[in-house]
Design an enzyme around this catalytic site. Structure first.
Site, PDB file in Angstrom:
ATOM      1  N   LYS A 136      -2.781  10.335  -8.103  1.00  0.00           N
ATOM      2  CA  LYS A 136      -3.236   9.105  -7.450  1.00  0.00           C
ATOM      3  C   LYS A 136      -4.624   8.815  -8.006  1.00  0.00           C
ATOM      4  CE  LYS A 136      -3.677   7.096  -2.855  1.00  0.00           C
ATOM      5  NZ  LYS A 136      -4.814   6.320  -3.240  1.00  0.00           N
ATOM      6  N   ARG A 191      -5.885  -6.704  -5.698  1.00  0.00           N
ATOM      7  CA  ARG A 191      -4.909  -6.572  -4.633  1.00  0.00           C
ATOM      8  C   ARG A 191      -5.209  -7.529  -3.476  1.00  0.00           C
ATOM      9  NH1 ARG A 191      -4.509  -3.427  -0.040  1.00  0.00           N
ATOM     10  NH2 ARG A 191      -2.350  -3.071   0.543  1.00  0.00           N
ATOM     11  N   SER A 201       0.855  -1.171   0.000  1.00  0.00           N
ATOM     12  CA  SER A 201       0.000   0.000   0.000  1.00  0.00           C
ATOM     13  C   SER A 201       0.908   1.244   0.000  1.00  0.00           C
ATOM     14  CB  SER A 201      -0.847  -0.112   1.252  1.00  0.00           C
ATOM     15  OG  SER A 201      -1.556   1.035   1.444  1.00  0.00           O
ATOM     16  N   LEU A 202       0.355   2.408   0.184  1.00  0.00           N
ATOM     17  CA  LEU A 202       1.181   3.628   0.251  1.00  0.00           C
ATOM     18  C   LEU A 202       0.957   4.309   1.588  1.00  0.00           C
ATOM     19  CD1 LEU A 202       0.556   5.292  -3.228  1.00  0.00           C
ATOM     20  CD2 LEU A 202       2.752   4.467  -2.393  1.00  0.00           C
ATOM     21  N   CYS A 238     -45.406  26.435  10.610  1.00  0.00           N
ATOM     22  CA  CYS A 238     -44.151  27.165  10.726  1.00  0.00           C
ATOM     23  C   CYS A 238     -43.578  27.012  12.144  1.00  0.00           C
ATOM     24  CB  CYS A 238     -44.382  28.644  10.412  1.00  0.00           C
ATOM     25  SG  CYS A 238     -42.911  29.637  10.708  1.00  0.00           S
TER      26      CYS A 238
HETATM   27  S1  IVH Z   1       2.369   3.453  -6.722  1.00  0.00           S
HETATM   28  C1  IVH Z   1       3.882  -0.103  -3.710  1.00  0.00           C
HETATM   29  N1  IVH Z   1       1.139   5.185  -8.171  1.00  0.00           N
HETATM   30  O1  IVH Z   1      -3.008   3.980  -4.493  1.00  0.00           O
HETATM   31  C2  IVH Z   1       2.694   0.695  -4.048  1.00  0.00           C
HETATM   32  N2  IVH Z   1      -0.160   3.867  -6.690  1.00  0.00           N
HETATM   33  O2  IVH Z   1      -3.332   4.054  -1.578  1.00  0.00           O
HETATM   34  C3  IVH Z   1       3.017   1.493  -5.252  1.00  0.00           C
HETATM   35  N3  IVH Z   1      -2.557   4.339  -6.800  1.00  0.00           N
HETATM   36  O3  IVH Z   1      -2.471   0.588  -3.859  1.00  0.00           O
HETATM   37  C4  IVH Z   1       1.816   2.173  -5.732  1.00  0.00           C
HETATM   38  N4  IVH Z   1      -2.449   5.871  -8.349  1.00  0.00           N
HETATM   39  O4  IVH Z   1      -3.714   1.233  -6.009  1.00  0.00           O
HETATM   40  C5  IVH Z   1       1.002   4.237  -7.239  1.00  0.00           C
HETATM   41  N5  IVH Z   1       0.183   6.759  -9.578  1.00  0.00           N
HETATM   42  C6  IVH Z   1       0.051   5.814  -8.649  1.00  0.00           C
HETATM   43  C7  IVH Z   1      -1.197   5.446  -8.113  1.00  0.00           C
HETATM   44  C8  IVH Z   1      -1.259   4.477  -7.128  1.00  0.00           C
HETATM   45  C9  IVH Z   1      -3.253   5.178  -7.564  1.00  0.00           C
HETATM   46  C10 IVH Z   1      -3.171   3.457  -5.777  1.00  0.00           C
HETATM   47  C11 IVH Z   1      -2.627   2.065  -5.743  1.00  0.00           C
HETATM   48  C12 IVH Z   1      -2.194   1.866  -4.312  1.00  0.00           C
HETATM   49  C13 IVH Z   1      -3.019   2.886  -3.617  1.00  0.00           C
HETATM   50  C14 IVH Z   1      -2.440   3.267  -2.278  1.00  0.00           C
END
Ligand code: IVH
Length: 699
Positions: A126, A147, A85-86, A426
């Site tokens: 994102k 995922r 995840s991020l 009212c």
């Molecule tokens: S990089 C190791 N780049 O955001 C994870 N993720 O909240 C690398 N996502 O699970 C992910 N746009 O599904 C990456 N430009 C982007 C993205 C992105 C959307 C999603 C992705 C990830 C989630 C995390």
């Protein structure tokens, strides 16, 4: 247990129950009941409380579970490389902290990398969709998976094959034995809207947002349905065998994220072209800000940006925790929708008599501000929400828009809760409410209604009209409730003794307020006109009206005898014309006009040419140029004044020009006047010159 902990205990219990139920519906029943953003908010709240009070953590807390249970309909797929995840940053400080951590880590790990001090960044949008991992063997698409919990996902190969922007065979001459591509599957906004419309017309439950809609589509067992939904895909990550090198001279094995995106594009994937490499955090911040505004014009949903270290060597050095890579961070845009609990429902009566249901709830942070009230618009909307007392509601505030209740999570409702019903009478004066034909509004038509009077007074003292700072809502309420004020004109008859009777008034503050009220009689004509509260006549329209008709008598006569002159004004139409006619037709408003005049209002333009035909020619021979938009005069009117005072109005600036009258949005003329040293005055200064020197009355 102390009472503070007691309170948290109750909330944690509630959150756990809500989240577990939502999880079950999402993963097991395949029927999501709340959207992911809401789930995330509730989850975050739970984690926050558990962090402060670890004694409240229990085994059944969703925080103790790594992921959801995969649906039974699809085969499981074990990810060879986990789908991480991020980490999230919610503001610039958190982004700075991340970058500082990254730099510190690189420095402590390896000093031989050149870029150590300022590793280059890549910013991407994102995409608010669903992560998908796609496996290619010898250049052919063989497997695609969701995922899932990051380690095990669901096999959705057949569904993914329906997305036309995903190649079934790579455009590579010597593909490696395996390659894995990751990216985001999403549903474009227009497709989402169309799909929801179809569902509405066929009485099917609506999807909450494009991401839910995409997730629901990916989990369809029939690929034909998936194909009909026209999903799309942006690729953003690429995994290749370490020992593979392209033989095709057109390709180079990418050594950075930016080169990977280029590579992905070249082998047949759709890549989101908005990505940009950035030298520092300032630049990354500008990207964040830019897309914060522009994101709404995109054809797909985005909920933030992802900032990544571009160079792969540094990425590898930084590695990952078991949850997220250290080399990337998501910077989210402030949530515009959040769940909260309804505390109270009030029915507000506005100055026009329109009754608006307003929800009061536990305070939440929305789009950067704290919110505890939101509108439900009208009776029809209230009925369609099927709102019950103590419901969990979803509140939205996007940008400048007033917060509104957009949904109710019915699944979280207690069995015995009571439906919120729109009142018949009212809430302020108890007279029967009226539903006007063809209008969504329910109205109180009693002119004497205290709530309506309070609304009229609030409008009269507001910034755009009399701007009486000292007369806030609380004082107005007291003045009306105590019977000291029964009309707008009564404000000007107030005596100090009455004010001293009210809460928090001393001699000085009461005197100051009386002075402020009295001075408001000198406000411009357009402000007086706006304050009358004619329906559809906001500040800008009042200004246009005042420029065209210079007194209340003139406007009254036009409304009666030649109303087409109103609808012909630029930006006006029949609706406004009719509203004005109706307003003057009402004897209560004629009384208001008479009373205002009695207390000293002119209700007309303060510079009155007709009163000053014998002026002296003080502008004799002087040359004026007008530029920009004037506030209370039309250009023609200003020209007329200047010429009567003996001046001339020219269209271009030269050394011979005596005055430039500069309004709002003045352009090149202003610049030229500055260069030539021409005297520049604004509209008020022009009026002052005219009134002083020509004995024009400035009432
Ligand atoms: S990089 C190791 N780049 O955001 C994870 N993720 O909240 C690398 N996502 O699970 C992910 N746009 O599904 C990456 N430009 C982007 C993205 C992105 C959307 C999603 C992705 C990830 C989630 C995390």
């Amino acid at each position: 247990m102390n009472s503070n902990l007691d309170q948290y205990y109750e909330r944690v219990k509630e959150l756990r129950a809500l989240l577990n139920k939502a999880n079950y519906s999402y993963y097991v029943l395949d029927a999501p009941e709340i959207d992911d953003a809401i789930y995330d908010q509730l989850y975050r709240e739970l984690i926050e409380i558990e962090n402060i009070h670890p004694s409240l953590i229990t085994d059944d807390s969703p925080s103790q579970r790594l992921g959801g249970i995969p649906s039974k309909g699809f085969k499981n797929v074990t990810h060879n490389i986990p789908l991480l995840s991020l980490d999230n940053a919610f503001n610039l400080n958190e982004l700075e902290a991340w970058y500082a951590r990254v730099r510190k880590l690189i420095n402590s790990e390896n000093k031989s990398i050149k870029e150590v001090n300022n590793p280059e960044l890549i910013c991407e949008l994102k995409i608010d969709g669903n992560a998908v991992a796609i496996r290619y063997e010898n250049g052919i698409l063989t497997k695609a998976a969701t995922r899932g919990d990051g380690k095990t996902g669901e096999d959705i190969t057949n569904n993914i094959r329906t997305i036309s922007t995903i190649p079934l065979r790579l455009l590579l001459k010597n593909p490696p034995t395996w390659m894995e591509i990751r990216g985001e599957a999403f549903m474009p906004n227009n497709i989402f809207k169309k799909l929801n419309l179809e569902r509405k017309n066929t009485d099917q439950p609506l999807f909450a947002n494009p991401r839910n809609s995409c997730a629901g589509t990916l989990r369809q067992l029939d690929p034909k349905i998936v194909a009909s939904r026209k999903l799309d895909f942006f690729a953003y990550s690429l995994y290749l065998p370490e020992d593979w090198e392209p033989t095709d001279s057109n390709f180079k094995k990418p050594n950075s994220q930016s080169k990977s995106l280029e590579f992905l594009k070249n082998i047949g994937f759709k890549v989101n072209i908005t990505y940009e490499t950035k030298k520092n955090l300032n630049e990354a911040n500008s990207y964040y800000k830019y897309w914060g505004i522009e994101k709404d014009s995109l054809a797909y949903a985005t909920d933030g940006i992802v900032v990544k270290i571009d160079n792969f060597e540094i990425q590898n050095l930084l590695g990952a925790t078991n949850k997220a890579p250290r080399w990337a961070i998501a910077v989210k845009y402030p949530a515009e929708e959040k769940p909260t609990k309804l505390k109270k429902l009030i029915f507000q009566v506005g100055r026009s008599g329109a009754v608006t249901p307003v929800a009061e709830f536990d305070s939440i942070e929305l789009a950067g501000t704290s919110v505890n009230r939101a509108t439900l618009h009208n009776a029809k909307r209230l009925a369609s929400l099927d709102l019950h007392y103590e419901d969990t509601i979803i509140v939205r505030k996007a940008g400048e828009i007033i917060p509104e209740v957009i949904r109710v999570i019915k699944e979280f409702r207690t069995v015995d809760s009571q439906l919120v019903e729109f009142p018949q009478n009212c809430p302020s004066c108890d007279s029967k409410l009226i539903q006007e034909e063809n209008e969504a509004i329910t109205k109180c038509i009693n002119f004497e209604c205290p709530a309506k009077l309070k609304g009229r007074l609030r409008h009269w003292v507001s910034k755009g009209s009399m701007n009486i700072d000292g007369l806030g809502e609380k004082i107005i309420n007291q003045l009306v409730n105590e019977g000291y004020v029964k009309s707008i004109a009564d404000l000007y008859k107030l005596e100090i003794d009455s004010l001293l009777e009210l809460e928090r008034f001393g001699e000085k503050s009461a005197n100051n307020l009386l002075i402020e009220i009295n001075e408001s009689k000198n406000k411009n004509w357009h402000k007086q006109l706006y304050g009358l509260g004619i329906p559809h006549i906001g500040e800008a329209n009042a200004k246009s009206l005042s420029k065209n008709f210079h007194s209340i008598e003139e406007l009254n006569a036009i409304a009666k005898d030649a109303p087409e002159n109103i609808s012909n004004i630029y930006g006006f139409g029949n609706e406004m014309k009719d509203a004005i006619i109706k307003w003057f037709d009402d004897s209560k408003n004629q009384t208001l006009i008479r009373e205002l005049k009695e207390v000293g209002f002119s209700l007309k333009e303060s510079l009155d040419l007709n009163d000053n035909l014998n002026q002296s020619n003080i502008f004799d021979g002087k040359i004026f140029v007008l530029t920009g938009t004037l506030d209370s005069l039309t250009r023609d009117k200003a020209k007329e004044f200047i010429e009567i005072a003996g001046g001339k109005v020219s269209s271009s600036i030269s050394k011979k020009t005596d005055f430039l009258v500069s309004g709002e949005k003045a352009g090149s003329k202003l610049k030229k006047a500055q260069e030539l040293g021409v005297k520049i005055i604004n509209e008020n200064e022009l009026k002052l010159l005219l009134s002083e020197k020509t004995k024009f009355k400035n009432e």
